[in-house]
Design an enzyme around this catalytic site. Structure first.
Site, PDB file in Angstrom:
ATOM      1  CG  ASN A  36      -9.697   5.288   2.964  1.00  0.00           C
ATOM      2  OD1 ASN A  36      -9.848   4.124   3.321  1.00  0.00           O
ATOM      3  ND2 ASN A  36      -8.541   5.927   3.065  1.00  0.00           N
ATOM      4  CD  GLN A  37      -8.027  10.545   5.239  1.00  0.00           C
ATOM      5  OE1 GLN A  37      -8.258  11.588   5.829  1.00  0.00           O
ATOM      6  NE2 GLN A  37      -7.013  10.415   4.401  1.00  0.00           N
ATOM      7  CE1 TYR A  46      -3.090   3.097   0.744  1.00  0.00           C
ATOM      8  CE2 TYR A  46      -1.611   3.518   2.596  1.00  0.00           C
ATOM      9  CZ  TYR A  46      -2.624   3.933   1.746  1.00  0.00           C
ATOM     10  OH  TYR A  46      -3.148   5.193   1.888  1.00  0.00           O
ATOM     11  NE  ARG A 105     -15.375  29.449  50.862  1.00  0.00           N
ATOM     12  CZ  ARG A 105     -16.690  29.212  50.933  1.00  0.00           C
ATOM     13  NH1 ARG A 105     -17.123  27.998  51.257  1.00  0.00           N
ATOM     14  NH2 ARG A 105     -17.561  30.160  50.694  1.00  0.00           N
TER      15      ARG A 105
END
Length: 527
Positions: free
Chosen positions: A429-430, A68, A294
């Site tokens: 894809n993403q 890839y 405080r």
């Protein structure tokens, strides 16, 4: 464009050696600020491991292996086979088409951190890159040749592709770099530094760009600033308490032993070290201070307690291999995964910015009490130092309080978590992305705004302590002396930098001077 001032190069003796040991946040910060230089580990086993990964990829290519991003297109285009005669061109196409960033450029400090973070990831030995690539990134750090990197355009998965494309291009002599504050073509800068442009090996473009280096670098810088801000807010709170004639007993050790968050306990202990112990309570004095005094340990303590876990998230990412695919040089495998996903950094930055913005809100509330004559226990309205007839035309810190409130509101507005705004990109894809880089940029902006609030508070407490001390010397009220030691030293340090406001004046120069001090961590604040 960002301006860069040149400083002398750090001496080789202070070099951080990449590949020798894991880095910590402080290493990245030191490199970013040019307090230390960079070197690449020359140990034989380290370099042999790097070479084995690159050699394994070469062998796969010779055997017609499918890899890839090496013999295929990128992302959704992974089904596209690249002809063997074009494989060598593919990585150059990757950084070329990702040259679409916009927005402000990362600062020189941020850019050095980005280079260091990417180099450290590639040195883990799982990226299939050459030793020459590591040497080239090291050389950029050593010679302070900094790619001009636009800050916008990353969704944080598949890593910081667009911003890191500017690093890849610069290594190859393309686009532009900073050198001594001047913008030069990268090719010219490399040549004048005696460096040759790289011709990227088959996976090297992907290895440079497909990772979390930008968000992680920014996270390292954010952590360093947040840690200092935590201490600064504590010191300001101590001075606010004195200005308001507050009660030191709110920070009692036994009280805080009953709710044992360690970071919160630490803040209370710092306050005890600054404020007078065993101060007697006067009948006319309010028994309980308002929450912004405080409960200050409970607000600042959230950030202080979060810092150790945030460090773990950031340093794990810093010392990880986070590109895809990973190359196992020992098992000779190509491992396809998603380590480019920046979810841990996104969470760290979203968490940090919320804790930091709460500190801005805390300090803003303290300031509101100090300038308001109804709540500041006998001090002048707006803490004006003017007296006599001129008091009528003087307004002290009135406008400064408005500005601090504006900065606080902007910081609070930015606390929406970036990670929940994942978008589906790149042909689905993403389809789930981290938004880690946006989270980191947001966090740095929240830090910047909160530091501006802190600068306003430094003017306020310097003025308030002065007025309270002046009031005491006049014998108006039986107040305790300003505590000695660190709190008095802080007041003296501020007095050397900024004058009291006994007549209205423009405060922007004072604010900018104090901001510079905050960002250079000029005041020693607790060990």
């Amino acid at each position: 464009m960002n301006n860069m001032s040149h400083t002398d190069s750090p001496t080789p003796a202070t070099a951080i050696t990449f590949g020798a040991a894991p880095l910590c946040i402080e290493d990245v910060v030191a490199l970013a600020q040019r307090e230390r230089s960079a070197s690449l580990h020359d140990e034989t086993a380290f370099r042999a491991r790097i070479r084995r990964g690159a050699d394994f990829l070469d062998r796969l290519l010779r055997e017609d292996g499918t890899i890839y991003g090496v013999t295929t297109g990128y992302g959704d285009s992974c089904t596209v086979t690249v002809p063997s005669e074009l494989v060598a061109e593919l990585p150059h196409h990757l950084y070329t088409y990702h040259g679409c960033g916009l927005g402000a450029l990362f600062t020189p400090e941020q850019t050095r951190a980005i280079l260091a973070t990417r180099l450290n990831s590639l040195c883990q030995g799982f990226s299939g890159v050459s030793v020459g690539l590591l040497e080239q990134i090291t050389a950029l750090l050593q010679r302070d040749l900094l790619p001009l990197i636009p800050s916008e355009g990353s969704v944080g998965a598949s890593g910081d592709l667009t911003p890191l494309s500017y690093l890849a291009a610069a290594l190859c002599g393309e686009r532009e770099v900073w050198r001594d504050g001047t913008v030069l073509p990268a090719g010219q800068a490399l040549a004048e530094a005696g460096l040759r442009p790289l011709r990227l090996r088959p996976k090297e473009g992907l290895a440079i760009m497909n990772g979390t280096a930008v968000m992680t670098a920014l996270a390292c810088l954010a952590f360093d600033r947040a840690r200092y801000l935590c201490r600064l807010a504590t010191r300001i709170t101590a001075m606010s308490s004195f200005t308001l004639d507050g009660n030191a007993h709110h920070f009692d050790a036994t009280l805080f032993s009953a709710k044992p968050h360690p970071g919160q306990q630490q803040v209370a202990a710092w306050l005890r070290s600054d404020l007078p112990a065993g101060q007697p309570h006067r009948n006319e004095k309010r028994l309980q201070d308002r929450y912004s005094i405080r409960c200050a340990p409970h607000v600042i303590g959230v950030l202080n307690d979060a810092l150790p876990s945030l460090r773990q998230f950031i340093e794990n990412e810093l010392n990880s291999a986070n590109d895809n695919p990973l190359i196992d040089p020992d098992g000779e495998r190509v491992l396809h995964g998603g380590h480019f996903y920046g979810g841990h950094i996104a969470f760290a930055m979203d968490s940090m910015k919320t804790a930091v913005a709460n500190i801005a809100d805390l300090l803003d509330r303290q300031m509101a009490l100090m300038v308001d004559q109804r709540y500041n226990n006998g001090l002048p309205a707006n803490l004006s130092g003017a007296s006599g007839p001129r008091a009528a035309i003087n307004h002290g810190l009135k406008a400064l309080q408005i500005s601090a409130s504006a900065w606080t509101a902007e910081a609070l507005k930015l606390t929406m978590p970036a990670s929940v705004f994942s978008r589906s990109t790149e042909c689905h894809n993403q389809d789930k992305v981290s938004m880690g880089t946006i989270a980191a940029r947001d966090c740095l902006r929240v830090l910047e705004l909160t530091e501006q609030v802190a600068a306003a508070l430094l003017i306020t407490v310097r003025q308030g302590v002065w007025l309270r001390s002046r009031q005491q010397k006049a014998g108006d009220t039986p107040l305790s002396d300003l505590p000695g030691g660190r709190l008095a030293a802080m007041q003296e340090a501020l007095a050397r930098q900024i004058a009291v406001v006994d007549e209205d004046r423009m405060l922007e120069p004072d604010l900018r001077l104090l901001l510079q001090g905050i960002r250079h961590q000029a005041w020693a604040l607790y060990e």
